[in-house]
Design a protein around this motif. Structure first.
Motif, PDB file in Angstrom:
ATOM      1  N   LEU A  36       0.066  -0.789 -15.031  1.00 50.67           N
ATOM      2  CA  LEU A  36      -0.150   0.019 -13.842  1.00 50.67           C
ATOM      3  C   LEU A  36       0.966  -0.225 -12.837  1.00 50.67           C
ATOM      4  O   LEU A  36       1.656  -1.247 -12.882  1.00 50.67           O
ATOM      5  N   LYS A  37       1.146   0.718 -11.904  1.00 56.33           N
ATOM      6  CA  LYS A  37       2.134   0.561 -10.833  1.00 56.33           C
ATOM      7  C   LYS A  37       1.770  -0.652  -9.986  1.00 56.33           C
ATOM      8  O   LYS A  37       0.619  -0.854  -9.623  1.00 56.33           O
ATOM      9  N   ARG A  38       2.756  -1.510  -9.690  1.00 53.27           N
ATOM     10  CA  ARG A  38       2.514  -2.750  -8.978  1.00 53.27           C
ATOM     11  C   ARG A  38       2.141  -2.494  -7.522  1.00 53.27           C
ATOM     12  O   ARG A  38       2.554  -1.510  -6.904  1.00 53.27           O
ATOM     13  N   LEU A  39       1.338  -3.419  -6.974  1.00 47.51           N
ATOM     14  CA  LEU A  39       1.035  -3.468  -5.544  1.00 47.51           C
ATOM     15  C   LEU A  39       1.826  -4.606  -4.920  1.00 47.51           C
ATOM     16  O   LEU A  39       1.904  -5.694  -5.484  1.00 47.51           O
ATOM     17  N   ASP A  40       2.383  -4.392  -3.745  1.00 50.93           N
ATOM     18  CA  ASP A  40       3.093  -5.468  -3.060  1.00 50.93           C
ATOM     19  C   ASP A  40       2.121  -6.536  -2.578  1.00 50.93           C
ATOM     20  O   ASP A  40       2.384  -7.736  -2.690  1.00 50.93           O
ATOM     21  N   SER A  41       0.979  -6.123  -2.057  1.00 45.26           N
ATOM     22  CA  SER A  41      -0.029  -7.066  -1.576  1.00 45.26           C
ATOM     23  C   SER A  41      -1.326  -6.312  -1.330  1.00 45.26           C
ATOM     24  O   SER A  41      -1.362  -5.078  -1.328  1.00 45.26           O
ATOM     25  N   ALA A  42      -2.396  -7.067  -1.116  1.00 46.90           N
ATOM     26  CA  ALA A  42      -3.700  -6.480  -0.788  1.00 46.90           C
ATOM     27  C   ALA A  42      -4.513  -7.527  -0.040  1.00 46.90           C
ATOM     28  O   ALA A  42      -4.275  -8.740  -0.185  1.00 46.90           O
ATOM     29  N   HIS A  43      -5.470  -7.057   0.756  1.00 47.44           N
ATOM     30  CA  HIS A  43      -6.343  -7.971   1.497  1.00 47.44           C
ATOM     31  C   HIS A  43      -7.633  -8.264   0.738  1.00 47.44           C
ATOM     32  O   HIS A  43      -8.294  -9.278   1.017  1.00 47.44           O
ATOM     33  N   THR A  44      -7.968  -7.402  -0.186  1.00 47.95           N
ATOM     34  CA  THR A  44      -9.102  -7.635  -1.081  1.00 47.95           C
ATOM     35  C   THR A  44      -8.702  -7.183  -2.480  1.00 47.95           C
ATOM     36  O   THR A  44      -7.745  -6.422  -2.660  1.00 47.95           O
ATOM     37  N   ILE A  45      -9.458  -7.658  -3.472  1.00 48.78           N
ATOM     38  CA  ILE A  45      -9.286  -7.163  -4.844  1.00 48.78           C
ATOM     39  C   ILE A  45     -10.645  -6.627  -5.266  1.00 48.78           C
ATOM     40  O   ILE A  45     -11.504  -7.376  -5.769  1.00 48.78           O
ATOM     41  N   PRO A  46     -10.870  -5.333  -5.063  1.00 54.16           N
ATOM     42  CA  PRO A  46     -12.211  -4.780  -5.270  1.00 54.16           C
ATOM     43  C   PRO A  46     -12.540  -4.437  -6.718  1.00 54.16           C
ATOM     44  O   PRO A  46     -13.695  -4.133  -7.021  1.00 54.16           O
ATOM     45  N   ASP A  47     -11.538  -4.452  -7.606  1.00 51.81           N
ATOM     46  CA  ASP A  47     -11.796  -4.050  -8.988  1.00 51.81           C
ATOM     47  C   ASP A  47     -10.710  -4.614  -9.900  1.00 51.81           C
ATOM     48  O   ASP A  47      -9.691  -5.156  -9.453  1.00 51.81           O
ATOM     49  N   GLU A  48     -10.940  -4.460 -11.206  1.00 54.22           N
ATOM     50  CA  GLU A  48     -10.006  -5.004 -12.183  1.00 54.22           C
ATOM     51  C   GLU A  48      -8.655  -4.316 -12.116  1.00 54.22           C
ATOM     52  O   GLU A  48      -7.612  -4.949 -12.336  1.00 54.22           O
ATOM     53  N   ALA A  49      -8.634  -3.026 -11.815  1.00 52.08           N
ATOM     54  CA  ALA A  49      -7.362  -2.298 -11.745  1.00 52.08           C
ATOM     55  C   ALA A  49      -6.467  -2.881 -10.655  1.00 52.08           C
ATOM     56  O   ALA A  49      -5.255  -3.035 -10.850  1.00 52.08           O
ATOM     57  N   THR A  50      -7.036  -3.218  -9.507  1.00 52.41           N
ATOM     58  CA  THR A  50      -6.250  -3.830  -8.431  1.00 52.41           C
ATOM     59  C   THR A  50      -5.735  -5.199  -8.862  1.00 52.41           C
ATOM     60  O   THR A  50      -4.587  -5.563  -8.589  1.00 52.41           O
ATOM     61  N   TRP A  51      -6.583  -5.959  -9.533  1.00 49.07           N
ATOM     62  CA  TRP A  51      -6.149  -7.260 -10.060  1.00 49.07           C
ATOM     63  C   TRP A  51      -4.929  -7.097 -10.963  1.00 49.07           C
ATOM     64  O   TRP A  51      -3.942  -7.820 -10.829  1.00 49.07           O
ATOM     65  N   ARG A  52      -4.965  -6.142 -11.866  1.00 50.51           N
ATOM     66  CA  ARG A  52      -3.867  -5.959 -12.808  1.00 50.51           C
ATOM     67  C   ARG A  52      -2.586  -5.539 -12.110  1.00 50.51           C
ATOM     68  O   ARG A  52      -1.485  -5.849 -12.589  1.00 50.51           O
ATOM     69  N   ARG A  53      -2.694  -4.871 -10.963  1.00 50.70           N
ATOM     70  CA  ARG A  53      -1.506  -4.445 -10.224  1.00 50.70           C
ATOM     71  C   ARG A  53      -0.874  -5.595  -9.444  1.00 50.70           C
ATOM     72  O   ARG A  53       0.254  -5.481  -8.972  1.00 50.70           O
ATOM     73  N   LEU A  54      -1.588  -6.714  -9.328  1.00 55.81           N
ATOM     74  CA  LEU A  54      -1.079  -7.881  -8.599  1.00 55.81           C
ATOM     75  C   LEU A  54      -0.777  -9.068  -9.509  1.00 55.81           C
ATOM     76  O   LEU A  54       0.055  -9.918  -9.177  1.00 55.81           O
ATOM     77  N   ALA A  55      -1.445  -9.171 -10.645  1.00 62.52           N
ATOM     78  CA  ALA A  55      -1.429 -10.395 -11.451  1.00 62.52           C
ATOM     79  C   ALA A  55      -0.129 -10.558 -12.223  1.00 62.52           C
ATOM     80  O   ALA A  55       0.551  -9.589 -12.576  1.00 62.52           O
ATOM     81  N   ALA A  56       0.203 -11.818 -12.493  1.00 62.35           N
ATOM     82  CA  ALA A  56       1.352 -12.171 -13.318  1.00 62.35           C
ATOM     83  C   ALA A  56       0.874 -13.010 -14.497  1.00 62.35           C
ATOM     84  O   ALA A  56      -0.092 -13.767 -14.385  1.00 62.35           O
TER      85      ALA A  56
END
Length: 651
Positions: A36-56
């Motif tokens: 998925l397209k990466r996220l620079d940062s987030a204040h919450t991780i509400p779902d698995e998709a957001t996790w995958r956009r941040l995780a290494a």
């Protein structure tokens, strides 16, 4: 002196002349989710998709098959929480300096940031990592091992993170140091915890030497007959042997001791090596048994697939290692010399193990066991008198010997039997017995191998030769039997094949014997390397330790040693617990006080030896004991070691 010959190159040529059958089968690696397209940062991780956009999936992680997201809690901005793109910002500092530094609230320079923000009670940030262990499904909150947060602050941080993560109560705190264990005392009943035993219980895949290789897959149930191993085989092993000849790759169904003999041999050879708990139960691999395959051992994932013969042939052509030239022998020295009098130059008559221990004994503040060395001249005399090697040049040049490992095994057994059957010079036995009685008559002793073809830069020879224990008050016959056993081990098949693979002239090899008293009051034994094998970015020492009676260098059986990282990149040592011993019931073997003594001893070894060793060595491989009521460190062995930081990423 034995006559020179060149069997090694002939044997090597045979080992590399490999058949290349075509093979059916399917890719064994598990599919990954679409990126998925990466996220620079987030204040919450509400779902698995957001996790995958941040995780290494960090290639330098101590554990494979893990994903992680780093976070910073800004205490000066009303406890604002930041989850960061952990691929872009692998360190908290990178995000803090780029995104959270500004007029009135500047972020300190890197060194000050680290010392203040992980240790000071008045810090601006609380920082750590959320880690997902994929095989076990474990989710953990982890702080830097040196983080000094109190238990109450850890509990509050945990509650903040739990509320911001979609996994909620699945999150647990995993302490990484004894300091954190102590700080949790008051909140243990309120904080869900995970421990290292759970982490290791869930490990499915363990990469030990990463790399890419080709070979014919061979699934081995039960014990391995080492005489049947070929250089073109990728071995899938139900049981780990004590030694393993040259091969194309190793997959064990048992977890391995990371600094055990098999792991060290594979690392020294550059042979890809991994453990996979279900290795023997995969139908897709069973279908490939005997077929030509490509194995890739990566830091996080692995793959096994049918191979292209042309690609395999090109790979094999590059496998041939550079020939190792062993130190020249000096058969003139016959005296039994105190090991503490030896220096590196004495390898020519004392062997590398004894000479390097003698060199270590001159380092101020280090304790070694003492003892004495029986020079190589006595081994050479035994070989000449027994005539065990009279046919060495002719035998090793014979076509059947070169082509068939079983023929080699039969001849090598004959050599060992001949050496062990011949009487030892009675005068030598008497000298050894008198020296033992004069030094430590009530102690057990150990006779250790010390050849000029082991413990060298580029050729460690871990576990190739034998060490033999003798009881207190051993008779002359006991001493003679032990001596013959150590001498004969020059011709163990694993040692012979290893030397052949590295182009070592067998006739140039001889055995000195390091004779040492047992250390009284030892409570733990261990192995360390003076480098961080996971990453160059955080210099440190890797420690493996085990209770007496357990082994940190032998075969596996899913026996897990206690493992620590001692980090050396700050102004004080930092300690991280990677695992507890499977023999200790979860209790620590090495205390923080033990590690505080061990760390400077290892630092002294590193500083003393690295510039004295030629070649590519970038670390010291040291064996040690913790002994006595004061739990002091005793250095048993120091040899060169090379850590490779090349990483393979398997998508």
């Amino acid at each position: 002196m034995l006559s020179a010959h060149r069997p090694a190159s002939l044997l090597l040529a045979c080992l590399l002349a490999l058949a290349l059958p075509n093979s059916p089968g399917a890719e064994a690696k598990e599919p990954r989710p679409a990126k998925l397209k990466r996220l620079d940062s987030a204040h919450t991780i509400p779902d698995e998709a957001t996790w995958r956009r941040l995780a290494a999936r960090t290639e330098s992680s101590a554990f494979a098959r893990t994903e992680s997201v780093k976070f910073l809690l800004d205490l000066e901005s009303r406890r604002r929480l930041w989850f960061t793109d952990t691929e872009r910002y692998p360190y908290h500092y990178y995000f803090a300096i780029e995104r959270l530094s500004g007029p009135g609230r500047p972020v300190k320079e890197h060194d000050l940031f680290n010392s203040f923000e992980y240790r000071d009670a008045g810090r601006r940030f609380e920082m750590g990592t959320i880690t997902h262990y994929l095989d076990s499904g474990l989710w953990t909150l982890e702080l830097s091992s040196s983080d000094t947060l109190s238990g109450e602050r850890i509990l509050r941080l945990y509650e903040t993170l739990r509320a911001a993560l979609w996994i909620g109560d699945r999150l647990r705190f995993r302490p990484l140091s004894d300091l954190q264990e102590r700080n949790l005392a008051a909140v243990r009943d309120r904080l869900p915890l995970a421990n290292t035993e759970e982490v290791f219980a869930g490990i499915r895949y363990q990469p030990l030497t990463t790399g890419r290789t080709f070979g014919h897959l061979r699934i081995v149930r039960g014990p391995l007959d080492v005489a049947t191993v070929r250089a073109d085989q990728i071995l899938v092993l139900e049981q780990l042997p004590e030694e393993i000849p040259v091969n194309a790759g190793v997959i064990s169904a048992e977890l391995q001791a990371p600094l055990g003999h098999i792991a060290i041999l594979c690392a020294n050879r550059g042979t890809p090596n991994m453990a996979l708990r279900e290795a023997l139960n995969r139908p897709d691999w069973a279908a490939l048994d005997g077929q030509l395959v490509e194995l890739v051992v990566g830091s996080q994932e692995f793959s096994l697939r049918p191979a292209d013969p042309a690609e395999a042939q090109a790979h094999w052509a590059k496998r041939r290692p550079k020939s190792i030239k062993v130190p020249q022998l000096d058969p003139a020295e016959t005296r039994l010399l105190d090991v503490n009098s030896l220096r590196l130059k004495d390898t020519r008559f004392a062997g590398a193990k004894a000479a390097q221990l003698g060199e270590a004994s001159r380092i101020k503040g280090l304790v070694t066991p003492g003892g004495f060395v029986i020079p190589v001249a006595h081994y050479l005399a035994q070989v000449r008198a027994s005539r065990a090697l009279d046919d060495l040049p002719a035998r090793t040049a014979a076509a059947d010997f070169i082509a068939d490992s079983k023929v080699r095994a039969q001849w090598l057994q004959q050599v060992r039997t001949t050496i062990e059957a011949h009487p030892v010079d009675p005068q030598l036995v008497q000298q050894v017995a008198e020296r033992i009685r004069a030094t430590a008559p009530g102690s057990r002793w150990i006779l250790r191998s010390s050849t000029n073809a082991e413990d060298l830069a580029g050729f460690t020879g871990a576990g190739l030769y034998r060490s033999i224990r003798i009881k207190a008050g051993a008779s002359d016959a006991d001493i003679a039997t032990a001596l013959r056993g150590v001498w004969a081990s020059v011709w163990q098949q694993g040692a012979f094949e290893e030397r052949a693979w590295h182009g070592v002239d067998h006739a140039a090899v001889a055995m000195a014997v390091l004779v040492q008293p047992f250390v009284d009051g030892a409570v733990a034994n261990g192995v360390a390397i003076t480098a961080n094998p996971f990453t160059e970015d955080r210099p440190g020492f890797l420690i493996n330790a085990q209770v007496l009676g357990g082994s940190v260098t032998g075969a596996g059986g899913n026996e897990i040693p206690e493992q620590h990282m001692i980090y050396t990149f700050t102004d004080q040592f930092e300690f991280e617990v990677l695992s507890r011993s499977s023999r200790s019931g979860g209790q620590p073997l090495l205390t923080e006080a033990d590690l505080q003594k061990l760390a400077p001893a290892l630092q002294k070894l590193h500083s003393h030896f690295l510039w004295r060793w030629p070649g590519s060595a970038n670390a010291v491989d040291a064996e040690f004991l913790i002994a006595g009521e004061d739990r002091h460190v005793v250095i048993l062995q120091a040899r060169p070691y090379t850590v490779s930081y090349k990483r393979l990423k398997v998508e």
